[in-house]
Design a protein around this motif. Structure first.
Motif, PDB file in Angstrom:
ATOM      1  N   ASP A  20       4.153  95.825  12.258  1.00 35.56           N
ATOM      2  CA  ASP A  20       4.301  96.472  13.553  1.00 35.56           C
ATOM      3  C   ASP A  20       3.109  96.057  14.394  1.00 35.56           C
ATOM      4  O   ASP A  20       1.970  96.321  14.044  1.00 35.56           O
ATOM      5  CB  ASP A  20       4.325  97.995  13.372  1.00 35.56           C
ATOM      6  CG  ASP A  20       4.548  98.732  14.677  1.00 35.56           C
ATOM      7  OD1 ASP A  20       4.541  98.092  15.745  1.00 35.56           O
ATOM      8  OD2 ASP A  20       4.720  99.957  14.613  1.00 35.56           O
ATOM      9  N   ASP A  21       3.386  95.352  15.466  1.00 35.20           N
ATOM     10  CA  ASP A  21       2.310  94.840  16.307  1.00 35.20           C
ATOM     11  C   ASP A  21       1.792  95.838  17.316  1.00 35.20           C
ATOM     12  O   ASP A  21       0.889  95.544  18.074  1.00 35.20           O
ATOM     13  CB  ASP A  21       2.782  93.584  17.057  1.00 35.20           C
ATOM     14  CG  ASP A  21       2.994  92.425  16.101  1.00 35.20           C
ATOM     15  OD1 ASP A  21       2.353  92.421  15.039  1.00 35.20           O
ATOM     16  OD2 ASP A  21       3.806  91.536  16.423  1.00 35.20           O
ATOM     17  N   HIS A  22       2.375  97.045  17.349  1.00 35.54           N
ATOM     18  CA  HIS A  22       1.954  98.026  18.331  1.00 35.54           C
ATOM     19  C   HIS A  22       0.569  98.560  17.986  1.00 35.54           C
ATOM     20  O   HIS A  22       0.321  99.028  16.884  1.00 35.54           O
ATOM     21  CB  HIS A  22       2.948  99.181  18.403  1.00 35.54           C
ATOM     22  CG  HIS A  22       2.558 100.221  19.398  1.00 35.54           C
ATOM     23  ND1 HIS A  22       2.539  99.977  20.760  1.00 35.54           N
ATOM     24  CD2 HIS A  22       2.131 101.488  19.238  1.00 35.54           C
ATOM     25  CE1 HIS A  22       2.132 101.053  21.387  1.00 35.54           C
ATOM     26  NE2 HIS A  22       1.880 101.984  20.483  1.00 35.54           N
ATOM     27  N   LYS A  23      -0.340  98.494  18.938  1.00 33.49           N
ATOM     28  CA  LYS A  23      -1.699  98.982  18.739  1.00 33.49           C
ATOM     29  C   LYS A  23      -1.941 100.170  19.653  1.00 33.49           C
ATOM     30  O   LYS A  23      -1.479 100.204  20.782  1.00 33.49           O
ATOM     31  CB  LYS A  23      -2.726  97.899  19.053  1.00 33.49           C
ATOM     32  CG  LYS A  23      -2.648  96.717  18.126  1.00 33.49           C
ATOM     33  CD  LYS A  23      -3.673  95.673  18.515  1.00 33.49           C
ATOM     34  CE  LYS A  23      -3.489  94.413  17.695  1.00 33.49           C
ATOM     35  NZ  LYS A  23      -4.389  93.350  18.111  1.00 33.49           N
ATOM     36  N   GLU A  24      -2.692 101.147  19.151  1.00 34.06           N
ATOM     37  CA  GLU A  24      -3.123 102.269  19.972  1.00 34.06           C
ATOM     38  C   GLU A  24      -4.398 101.862  20.694  1.00 34.06           C
ATOM     39  O   GLU A  24      -4.830 100.721  20.635  1.00 34.06           O
ATOM     40  CB  GLU A  24      -3.388 103.498  19.086  1.00 34.06           C
ATOM     41  CG  GLU A  24      -2.145 104.090  18.478  1.00 34.06           C
ATOM     42  CD  GLU A  24      -2.437 105.328  17.647  1.00 34.06           C
ATOM     43  OE1 GLU A  24      -3.566 105.841  17.704  1.00 34.06           O
ATOM     44  OE2 GLU A  24      -1.528 105.756  16.934  1.00 34.06           O
ATOM     45  N   GLN A  25      -5.025 102.826  21.339  1.00 37.47           N
ATOM     46  CA  GLN A  25      -6.296 102.576  21.996  1.00 37.47           C
ATOM     47  C   GLN A  25      -7.322 102.135  20.948  1.00 37.47           C
ATOM     48  O   GLN A  25      -7.232 102.507  19.784  1.00 37.47           O
ATOM     49  CB  GLN A  25      -6.783 103.848  22.688  1.00 37.47           C
ATOM     50  CG  GLN A  25      -5.902 104.291  23.834  1.00 37.47           C
ATOM     51  CD  GLN A  25      -5.873 103.273  24.953  1.00 37.47           C
ATOM     52  OE1 GLN A  25      -6.891 102.697  25.305  1.00 37.47           O
ATOM     53  NE2 GLN A  25      -4.697 103.031  25.503  1.00 37.47           N
ATOM     54  N   PRO A  26      -8.324 101.351  21.352  1.00 31.20           N
ATOM     55  CA  PRO A  26      -9.357 100.941  20.404  1.00 31.20           C
ATOM     56  C   PRO A  26     -10.033 102.153  19.759  1.00 31.20           C
ATOM     57  O   PRO A  26     -10.123 103.221  20.369  1.00 31.20           O
ATOM     58  CB  PRO A  26     -10.348 100.169  21.273  1.00 31.20           C
ATOM     59  CG  PRO A  26      -9.535  99.698  22.441  1.00 31.20           C
ATOM     60  CD  PRO A  26      -8.524 100.785  22.675  1.00 31.20           C
ATOM     61  N   LEU A  27     -10.483 101.968  18.546  1.00 33.67           N
ATOM     62  CA  LEU A  27     -11.101 103.032  17.765  1.00 33.67           C
ATOM     63  C   LEU A  27     -12.579 102.730  17.550  1.00 33.67           C
ATOM     64  O   LEU A  27     -12.937 101.645  17.106  1.00 33.67           O
ATOM     65  CB  LEU A  27     -10.401 103.149  16.403  1.00 33.67           C
ATOM     66  CG  LEU A  27     -11.016 104.082  15.379  1.00 33.67           C
ATOM     67  CD1 LEU A  27     -10.791 105.527  15.817  1.00 33.67           C
ATOM     68  CD2 LEU A  27     -10.390 103.859  14.020  1.00 33.67           C
ATOM     69  N   SER A  28     -13.422 103.671  17.875  1.00 32.27           N
ATOM     70  CA  SER A  28     -14.845 103.569  17.599  1.00 32.27           C
ATOM     71  C   SER A  28     -15.133 104.402  16.360  1.00 32.27           C
ATOM     72  O   SER A  28     -14.841 105.601  16.327  1.00 32.27           O
ATOM     73  CB  SER A  28     -15.663 104.107  18.774  1.00 32.27           C
ATOM     74  OG  SER A  28     -16.983 104.382  18.358  1.00 32.27           O
ATOM     75  N   LEU A  29     -15.684 103.774  15.328  1.00 34.35           N
ATOM     76  CA  LEU A  29     -16.009 104.539  14.127  1.00 34.35           C
ATOM     77  C   LEU A  29     -17.056 105.606  14.413  1.00 34.35           C
ATOM     78  O   LEU A  29     -17.032 106.673  13.819  1.00 34.35           O
ATOM     79  CB  LEU A  29     -16.475 103.611  13.004  1.00 34.35           C
ATOM     80  CG  LEU A  29     -15.362 102.775  12.377  1.00 34.35           C
ATOM     81  CD1 LEU A  29     -15.926 101.859  11.306  1.00 34.35           C
ATOM     82  CD2 LEU A  29     -14.271 103.658  11.808  1.00 34.35           C
ATOM     83  N   ASP A  30     -17.968 105.340  15.335  1.00 32.31           N
ATOM     84  CA  ASP A  30     -18.946 106.366  15.713  1.00 32.31           C
ATOM     85  C   ASP A  30     -18.234 107.606  16.250  1.00 32.31           C
ATOM     86  O   ASP A  30     -18.522 108.728  15.840  1.00 32.31           O
ATOM     87  CB  ASP A  30     -19.916 105.848  16.773  1.00 32.31           C
ATOM     88  CG  ASP A  30     -20.964 104.904  16.208  1.00 32.31           C
ATOM     89  OD1 ASP A  30     -21.094 104.821  14.976  1.00 32.31           O
ATOM     90  OD2 ASP A  30     -21.651 104.261  17.008  1.00 32.31           O
ATOM     91  N   GLU A  31     -17.284 107.410  17.157  1.00 37.53           N
ATOM     92  CA  GLU A  31     -16.566 108.548  17.730  1.00 37.53           C
ATOM     93  C   GLU A  31     -15.654 109.214  16.698  1.00 37.53           C
ATOM     94  O   GLU A  31     -15.455 110.423  16.728  1.00 37.53           O
ATOM     95  CB  GLU A  31     -15.733 108.092  18.935  1.00 37.53           C
ATOM     96  CG  GLU A  31     -16.574 107.710  20.126  1.00 37.53           C
ATOM     97  CD  GLU A  31     -15.732 107.145  21.264  1.00 37.53           C
ATOM     98  OE1 GLU A  31     -14.495 107.308  21.244  1.00 37.53           O
ATOM     99  OE2 GLU A  31     -16.329 106.545  22.178  1.00 37.53           O
ATOM    100  N   HIS A  32     -15.112 108.433  15.795  1.00 38.21           N
ATOM    101  CA  HIS A  32     -14.182 108.956  14.791  1.00 38.21           C
ATOM    102  C   HIS A  32     -14.902 109.756  13.704  1.00 38.21           C
ATOM    103  O   HIS A  32     -14.404 110.785  13.253  1.00 38.21           O
ATOM    104  CB  HIS A  32     -13.420 107.782  14.164  1.00 38.21           C
ATOM    105  CG  HIS A  32     -12.323 108.182  13.248  1.00 38.21           C
ATOM    106  ND1 HIS A  32     -11.171 108.796  13.687  1.00 38.21           N
ATOM    107  CD2 HIS A  32     -12.202 108.062  11.918  1.00 38.21           C
ATOM    108  CE1 HIS A  32     -10.386 109.036  12.659  1.00 38.21           C
ATOM    109  NE2 HIS A  32     -10.985 108.590  11.566  1.00 38.21           N
ATOM    110  N   LEU A  33     -16.067 109.298  13.292  1.00 35.93           N
ATOM    111  CA  LEU A  33     -16.774 109.917  12.164  1.00 35.93           C
ATOM    112  C   LEU A  33     -17.902 110.852  12.577  1.00 35.93           C
ATOM    113  O   LEU A  33     -18.302 111.710  11.799  1.00 35.93           O
ATOM    114  CB  LEU A  33     -17.340 108.832  11.242  1.00 35.93           C
ATOM    115  CG  LEU A  33     -16.326 107.919  10.568  1.00 35.93           C
ATOM    116  CD1 LEU A  33     -17.032 106.807   9.819  1.00 35.93           C
ATOM    117  CD2 LEU A  33     -15.423 108.716   9.640  1.00 35.93           C
TER     118      LEU A  33
END
Length: 133
Positions: A20-33
């Motif tokens: 599935d080539d659909h991508k969400e918004q970019p993910l920042s590991l700093d913001e995620h963790l």
């Protein structure tokens, strides 16, 4: 930290599924963790006492000092000046490992126990040659 793409579909860990080539918004590991940067620190796990919870030797622990420790939390503590990563058992006044080879550590009256923070996440390297430490 550089933002990386996050695919909207999960990655199958069983049988492969169609790509599935659909991508969400970019993910920042700093913001995620890290939800509270000023209160967060990282530490490297040492030993095998927490393997039952998926924390292995040399994993990176994301520790948040702003969280109120609750019974059953994985925490980093200083017990009489020695740092450890353990499960907090407030009901019985002890620290637990997640490996049956280690006995519970009772916290006796008069001992100095400081909960340095709650472990929110751990990061494990799977390709050892790329690990920087």
């Amino acid at each position: 930290m550089k933002l990386s793409p996050l695919y909207s579909n999960g990655v199958s860990c069983g049988f492969p599924s169609p790509a599935d080539d659909h991508k969400e918004q970019p993910l920042s590991l700093d913001e995620h963790l890290i939800t509270n940067p000023p209160a967060t620190f990282m530490a490297r796990a040492n030993g095998d006492s927490m393997q039952g919870l998926g924390i292995f030797d040399r994993d990176v622990l994301i520790v948040d000092r702003s969280l109120t420790p609750m019974n059953g939390d994985v925490v980093v503590v200083a017990l009489d000046g020695q740092l450890a990563c353990k499960i907090l058992d407030l009901k019985r006044g002890r620290l637990l490992s997640a490996n049956g080879n280690y006995r519970p550590i009772p916290v006796w009256e008069g001992q100095e126990l400081i909960v340095e923070g709650v472990v929110k996440a751990s990061i494990r390297y799977h390709r050892m040659g790329d690990k920087k430490h």
